[in-house]
Write a protein that holds these residues in place. Structure first.
Motif, PDB file in Angstrom:
ATOM      1  N   UNK A  72       0.811  -1.197  -0.020  1.00  0.00           N
ATOM      2  CA  UNK A  72       0.033   0.026  -0.011  1.00  0.00           C
ATOM      3  C   UNK A  72       0.821   1.206  -0.037  1.00  0.00           C
ATOM      4  N   UNK A  73       0.276   2.402  -0.416  1.00  0.00           N
ATOM      5  CA  UNK A  73       1.140   3.689  -0.170  1.00  0.00           C
ATOM      6  C   UNK A  73       1.438   3.995   1.111  1.00  0.00           C
ATOM      7  N   UNK A  74       0.601   3.538   2.273  1.00  0.00           N
ATOM      8  CA  UNK A  74       0.746   3.777   3.547  1.00  0.00           C
ATOM      9  C   UNK A  74       1.892   3.110   3.810  1.00  0.00           C
ATOM     10  N   UNK A  75       2.219   1.647   3.327  1.00  0.00           N
ATOM     11  CA  UNK A  75       3.474   0.679   3.691  1.00  0.00           C
ATOM     12  C   UNK A  75       4.594   1.700   3.155  1.00  0.00           C
ATOM     13  N   UNK A  76       4.638   2.190   1.682  1.00  0.00           N
ATOM     14  CA  UNK A  76       5.866   2.983   1.327  1.00  0.00           C
ATOM     15  C   UNK A  76       6.147   4.089   2.074  1.00  0.00           C
ATOM     16  N   UNK A  77       4.975   5.043   2.484  1.00  0.00           N
ATOM     17  CA  UNK A  77       5.397   6.039   3.338  1.00  0.00           C
ATOM     18  C   UNK A  77       6.018   5.717   4.471  1.00  0.00           C
ATOM     19  N   UNK A  78       5.488   4.580   5.416  1.00  0.00           N
ATOM     20  CA  UNK A  78       5.886   4.302   6.515  1.00  0.00           C
ATOM     21  C   UNK A  78       7.715   3.921   6.379  1.00  0.00           C
ATOM     22  N   UNK A  79       7.790   3.071   5.230  1.00  0.00           N
ATOM     23  CA  UNK A  79       9.339   2.814   4.979  1.00  0.00           C
ATOM     24  C   UNK A  79      10.167   4.079   4.723  1.00  0.00           C
ATOM     25  N   UNK A  80       9.457   4.895   4.325  1.00  0.00           N
ATOM     26  CA  UNK A  80      10.343   6.544   4.008  1.00  0.00           C
ATOM     27  C   UNK A  80      10.359   7.217   5.173  1.00  0.00           C
ATOM     28  N   UNK A  81       9.580   7.102   6.288  1.00  0.00           N
ATOM     29  CA  UNK A  81       9.362   7.856   7.467  1.00  0.00           C
ATOM     30  C   UNK A  81       8.806   9.095   6.834  1.00  0.00           C
ATOM     31  N   UNK A  82       7.782   9.012   6.101  1.00  0.00           N
ATOM     32  CA  UNK A  82       7.000  10.334   5.542  1.00  0.00           C
ATOM     33  C   UNK A  82       5.643   9.873   6.018  1.00  0.00           C
ATOM     34  N   UNK A  83       4.776  11.103   6.526  1.00  0.00           N
ATOM     35  CA  UNK A  83       3.490  10.861   6.626  1.00  0.00           C
ATOM     36  C   UNK A  83       2.807  10.534   5.261  1.00  0.00           C
ATOM     37  N   UNK A  84       1.782   9.539   5.702  1.00  0.00           N
ATOM     38  CA  UNK A  84       0.883   9.011   4.429  1.00  0.00           C
ATOM     39  C   UNK A  84       0.395  10.251   3.772  1.00  0.00           C
ATOM     40  N   UNK A  85      -0.484  11.084   4.322  1.00  0.00           N
ATOM     41  CA  UNK A  85      -1.046  12.062   3.534  1.00  0.00           C
ATOM     42  C   UNK A  85       0.002  13.176   2.817  1.00  0.00           C
ATOM     43  N   UNK A  86       1.293  13.253   3.069  1.00  0.00           N
ATOM     44  CA  UNK A  86       2.355  14.005   2.555  1.00  0.00           C
ATOM     45  C   UNK A  86       2.348  13.119   1.334  1.00  0.00           C
ATOM     46  N   UNK A  87       2.900  12.048   1.257  1.00  0.00           N
ATOM     47  CA  UNK A  87       2.983  11.250   0.147  1.00  0.00           C
ATOM     48  C   UNK A  87       1.545  11.145  -0.942  1.00  0.00           C
ATOM     49  N   UNK A  88       0.242  11.069  -0.415  1.00  0.00           N
ATOM     50  CA  UNK A  88      -0.592  11.275  -1.110  1.00  0.00           C
ATOM     51  C   UNK A  88      -0.903  12.679  -1.973  1.00  0.00           C
ATOM     52  N   UNK A  89      -0.337  13.689  -1.204  1.00  0.00           N
ATOM     53  CA  UNK A  89      -0.240  14.974  -1.780  1.00  0.00           C
ATOM     54  C   UNK A  89       0.610  15.081  -2.941  1.00  0.00           C
ATOM     55  N   UNK A  90       1.864  14.464  -2.705  1.00  0.00           N
ATOM     56  CA  UNK A  90       2.757  14.295  -3.785  1.00  0.00           C
ATOM     57  C   UNK A  90       2.059  13.643  -4.887  1.00  0.00           C
ATOM     58  N   UNK A  91       1.449  12.624  -4.796  1.00  0.00           N
ATOM     59  CA  UNK A  91       0.853  11.558  -5.926  1.00  0.00           C
ATOM     60  C   UNK A  91      -0.138  12.535  -6.476  1.00  0.00           C
TER      61      UNK A  91
END
Length: 67
Positions: A24-43
């Motif tokens: 999931x996107x959440x898994x990738x965000x956790x691996x990168x130590x970045x907030x899930x919603x930050x990654x969703x905003x980048x997408x």
């Protein structure tokens, strides 16, 4: 306080997201130590950029056809 990420980091993160397989996107965000919603905003930002870029090409092509 907002954290500012380098463009290169964001691009690498998006590459990981788009090639994540069954994760999931959440898994990738956790691996990168970045907030899930930050990654969703980048997408979302990347998708808007691609949409605007493609509509710009279509407008340019339409302009060439009218000449």
């Amino acid at each position: 306080m907002s954290k500012v990420y380098a463009d290169a980091f964001i691009e690498q993160a998006l590459i990981k997201v788009y090639s994540r397989g069954k994760r999931t996107v959440r898994d990738v965000a956790d691996d990168l130590h970045v907030n899930y919603y930050t990654v969703k905003n980048w997408i979302r930002r990347k998708n808007l950029y691609m949409l605007n870029a493609s509509s710009g090409r279509e407008k340019a092509a339409a302009g060439l056809e009218q000449k």
